[in-house]
Design a protein around this motif. Structure first.
Motif, PDB file in Angstrom:
ATOM      1  N   HIS A   1       0.830  -1.210   0.000  1.00  0.00           N
ATOM      2  CA  HIS A   1       0.000   0.000   0.000  1.00  0.00           C
ATOM      3  C   HIS A   1       0.861   1.257   0.000  1.00  0.00           C
ATOM      4  O   HIS A   1       0.551   2.231  -0.692  1.00  0.00           O
ATOM      5  N   MET A   2       1.946   1.248   0.779  1.00  0.00           N
ATOM      6  CA  MET A   2       2.834   2.414   0.808  1.00  0.00           C
ATOM      7  C   MET A   2       3.501   2.602  -0.553  1.00  0.00           C
ATOM      8  O   MET A   2       3.636   3.714  -1.041  1.00  0.00           O
ATOM      9  N   TYR A   3       3.884   1.502  -1.180  1.00  0.00           N
ATOM     10  CA  TYR A   3       4.494   1.569  -2.508  1.00  0.00           C
ATOM     11  C   TYR A   3       3.529   2.199  -3.513  1.00  0.00           C
ATOM     12  O   TYR A   3       3.909   3.093  -4.269  1.00  0.00           O
ATOM     13  N   GLU A   4       2.280   1.744  -3.513  1.00  0.00           N
ATOM     14  CA  GLU A   4       1.279   2.294  -4.440  1.00  0.00           C
ATOM     15  C   GLU A   4       1.027   3.770  -4.155  1.00  0.00           C
ATOM     16  O   GLU A   4       0.903   4.580  -5.075  1.00  0.00           O
ATOM     17  N   PHE A   5       0.946   4.127  -2.880  1.00  0.00           N
ATOM     18  CA  PHE A   5       0.745   5.530  -2.511  1.00  0.00           C
ATOM     19  C   PHE A   5       1.910   6.385  -3.000  1.00  0.00           C
ATOM     20  O   PHE A   5       1.716   7.446  -3.597  1.00  0.00           O
ATOM     21  N   LEU A   6       3.125   5.924  -2.780  1.00  0.00           N
ATOM     22  CA  LEU A   6       4.309   6.698  -3.175  1.00  0.00           C
ATOM     23  C   LEU A   6       4.443   6.824  -4.689  1.00  0.00           C
ATOM     24  O   LEU A   6       4.916   7.846  -5.182  1.00  0.00           O
ATOM     25  N   LYS A   7       4.033   5.797  -5.428  1.00  0.00           N
ATOM     26  CA  LYS A   7       4.062   5.890  -6.888  1.00  0.00           C
ATOM     27  C   LYS A   7       3.199   7.057  -7.364  1.00  0.00           C
ATOM     28  O   LYS A   7       3.555   7.748  -8.310  1.00  0.00           O
ATOM     29  N   GLU A   8       2.089   7.253  -6.685  1.00  0.00           N
ATOM     30  CA  GLU A   8       1.127   8.260  -7.106  1.00  0.00           C
ATOM     31  C   GLU A   8       1.349   9.629  -6.456  1.00  0.00           C
ATOM     32  O   GLU A   8       1.094  10.656  -7.065  1.00  0.00           O
ATOM     33  N   LYS A   9       1.815   9.640  -5.208  1.00  0.00           N
ATOM     34  CA  LYS A   9       1.823  10.874  -4.423  1.00  0.00           C
ATOM     35  C   LYS A   9       3.174  11.217  -3.806  1.00  0.00           C
ATOM     36  O   LYS A   9       3.237  11.953  -2.828  1.00  0.00           O
ATOM     37  N   LYS A  10       4.263  10.723  -4.367  1.00  0.00           N
ATOM     38  CA  LYS A  10       5.559  10.917  -3.714  1.00  0.00           C
ATOM     39  C   LYS A  10       5.941  12.379  -3.536  1.00  0.00           C
ATOM     40  O   LYS A  10       6.669  12.720  -2.618  1.00  0.00           O
ATOM     41  N   SER A  11       5.424  13.250  -4.365  1.00  0.00           N
ATOM     42  CA  SER A  11       5.782  14.669  -4.247  1.00  0.00           C
ATOM     43  C   SER A  11       5.297  15.285  -2.938  1.00  0.00           C
ATOM     44  O   SER A  11       5.842  16.295  -2.486  1.00  0.00           O
ATOM     45  N   CYS A  12       4.321  14.664  -2.275  1.00  0.00           N
ATOM     46  CA  CYS A  12       3.815  15.226  -1.018  1.00  0.00           C
ATOM     47  C   CYS A  12       4.761  14.968   0.148  1.00  0.00           C
ATOM     48  O   CYS A  12       4.648  15.615   1.186  1.00  0.00           O
ATOM     49  N   LEU A  13       5.705  14.051   0.013  1.00  0.00           N
ATOM     50  CA  LEU A  13       6.582  13.711   1.126  1.00  0.00           C
ATOM     51  C   LEU A  13       7.446  14.869   1.585  1.00  0.00           C
ATOM     52  O   LEU A  13       7.829  14.931   2.752  1.00  0.00           O
ATOM     53  N   VAL A  14       7.725  15.806   0.712  1.00  0.00           N
ATOM     54  CA  VAL A  14       8.530  16.965   1.100  1.00  0.00           C
ATOM     55  C   VAL A  14       7.844  17.736   2.231  1.00  0.00           C
ATOM     56  O   VAL A  14       8.509  18.374   3.045  1.00  0.00           O
ATOM     57  N   LYS A  15       6.537  17.627   2.323  1.00  0.00           N
ATOM     58  CA  LYS A  15       5.794  18.295   3.392  1.00  0.00           C
ATOM     59  C   LYS A  15       6.131  17.721   4.767  1.00  0.00           C
ATOM     60  O   LYS A  15       5.913  18.367   5.781  1.00  0.00           O
ATOM     61  N   LEU A  16       6.655  16.521   4.816  1.00  0.00           N
ATOM     62  CA  LEU A  16       7.009  15.880   6.085  1.00  0.00           C
ATOM     63  C   LEU A  16       8.410  16.240   6.571  1.00  0.00           C
ATOM     64  O   LEU A  16       8.821  15.812   7.644  1.00  0.00           O
ATOM     65  N   ALA A  17       9.141  17.038   5.824  1.00  0.00           N
ATOM     66  CA  ALA A  17      10.529  17.348   6.166  1.00  0.00           C
ATOM     67  C   ALA A  17      10.682  17.947   7.563  1.00  0.00           C
ATOM     68  O   ALA A  17      11.667  17.672   8.254  1.00  0.00           O
ATOM     69  N   ASP A  18       9.721  18.732   8.000  1.00  0.00           N
ATOM     70  CA  ASP A  18       9.800  19.358   9.325  1.00  0.00           C
ATOM     71  C   ASP A  18       8.965  18.621  10.373  1.00  0.00           C
ATOM     72  O   ASP A  18       8.798  19.106  11.485  1.00  0.00           O
ATOM     73  N   ASP A  19       8.461  17.465  10.020  1.00  0.00           N
ATOM     74  CA  ASP A  19       7.623  16.673  10.928  1.00  0.00           C
ATOM     75  C   ASP A  19       8.506  15.673  11.674  1.00  0.00           C
ATOM     76  O   ASP A  19       9.494  15.177  11.132  1.00  0.00           O
ATOM     77  N   ASP A  20       8.139  15.359  12.903  1.00  0.00           N
ATOM     78  CA  ASP A  20       8.896  14.371  13.685  1.00  0.00           C
ATOM     79  C   ASP A  20       8.977  13.012  13.006  1.00  0.00           C
ATOM     80  O   ASP A  20       9.902  12.242  13.264  1.00  0.00           O
ATOM     81  N   LEU A  21       8.028  12.713  12.129  1.00  0.00           N
ATOM     82  CA  LEU A  21       8.058  11.440  11.406  1.00  0.00           C
ATOM     83  C   LEU A  21       9.324  11.287  10.564  1.00  0.00           C
ATOM     84  O   LEU A  21       9.780  10.176  10.324  1.00  0.00           O
ATOM     85  N   ALA A  22       9.877  12.386  10.128  1.00  0.00           N
ATOM     86  CA  ALA A  22      11.054  12.342   9.257  1.00  0.00           C
ATOM     87  C   ALA A  22      12.370  12.249  10.035  1.00  0.00           C
ATOM     88  O   ALA A  22      13.408  11.977   9.434  1.00  0.00           O
ATOM     89  N   LEU A  23      12.342  12.441  11.338  1.00  0.00           N
ATOM     90  CA  LEU A  23      13.585  12.459  12.118  1.00  0.00           C
ATOM     91  C   LEU A  23      14.452  11.206  11.947  1.00  0.00           C
ATOM     92  O   LEU A  23      15.660  11.336  11.741  1.00  0.00           O
ATOM     93  N   PRO A  24      13.903   9.988  12.017  1.00  0.00           N
ATOM     94  CA  PRO A  24      14.770   8.820  11.827  1.00  0.00           C
ATOM     95  C   PRO A  24      15.447   8.795  10.455  1.00  0.00           C
ATOM     96  O   PRO A  24      16.620   8.449  10.343  1.00  0.00           O
ATOM     97  N   LEU A  25      14.711   9.177   9.428  1.00  0.00           N
ATOM     98  CA  LEU A  25      15.297   9.203   8.080  1.00  0.00           C
ATOM     99  C   LEU A  25      16.372  10.281   7.958  1.00  0.00           C
ATOM    100  O   LEU A  25      17.412  10.064   7.344  1.00  0.00           O
ATOM    101  N   LEU A  26      16.110  11.438   8.543  1.00  0.00           N
ATOM    102  CA  LEU A  26      17.099  12.521   8.487  1.00  0.00           C
ATOM    103  C   LEU A  26      18.357  12.170   9.272  1.00  0.00           C
ATOM    104  O   LEU A  26      19.471  12.471   8.840  1.00  0.00           O
TER     105      LEU A  26
END
Length: 81
Positions: A43-68
């Motif tokens: 499901h995440m793969y399908e979502f990212l194929k279609e909507k990956k451009s929205c992930l930049v909005k998470l850059a300042d969210d705590d959800l992105a901390l492990p990746l950063l």
């Protein structure tokens, strides 16, 4: 890093909620989260194929901390490619 609830709930309550609602339309909120939890990877793969451009909005969210943190560690210890 600790989730506020769990990954799917945290994502759904984040700044990309409208993108998830659009992707899962016509599901209701609780149905979206349930479906996100069913087949997480596919499901995440399908979502990212279609909507990956929205992930930049998470850059300042705590959800992105492990990746950063991981990105910083890799670049510090191994450089960039």
């Amino acid at each position: 890093f600790l989730a506020k609830i769990d990954l799917e709930e945290d994502l759904f309550r984040s700044c990309i909620k409208t993108y998830l609602e659009d992707f899962y339309f016509p599901y209701l909120d609780d149905e979206i989260v349930k479906d996100m939890k069913k087949r997480k990877a596919s499901h995440m793969y399908e979502f990212l194929k279609e909507k990956k451009s929205c992930l930049v909005k998470l850059a300042d969210d705590d959800l992105a901390l492990p990746l950063l943190k991981a990105k910083n560690y890799i670049e510090t210890n191994y450089g960039t490619y």
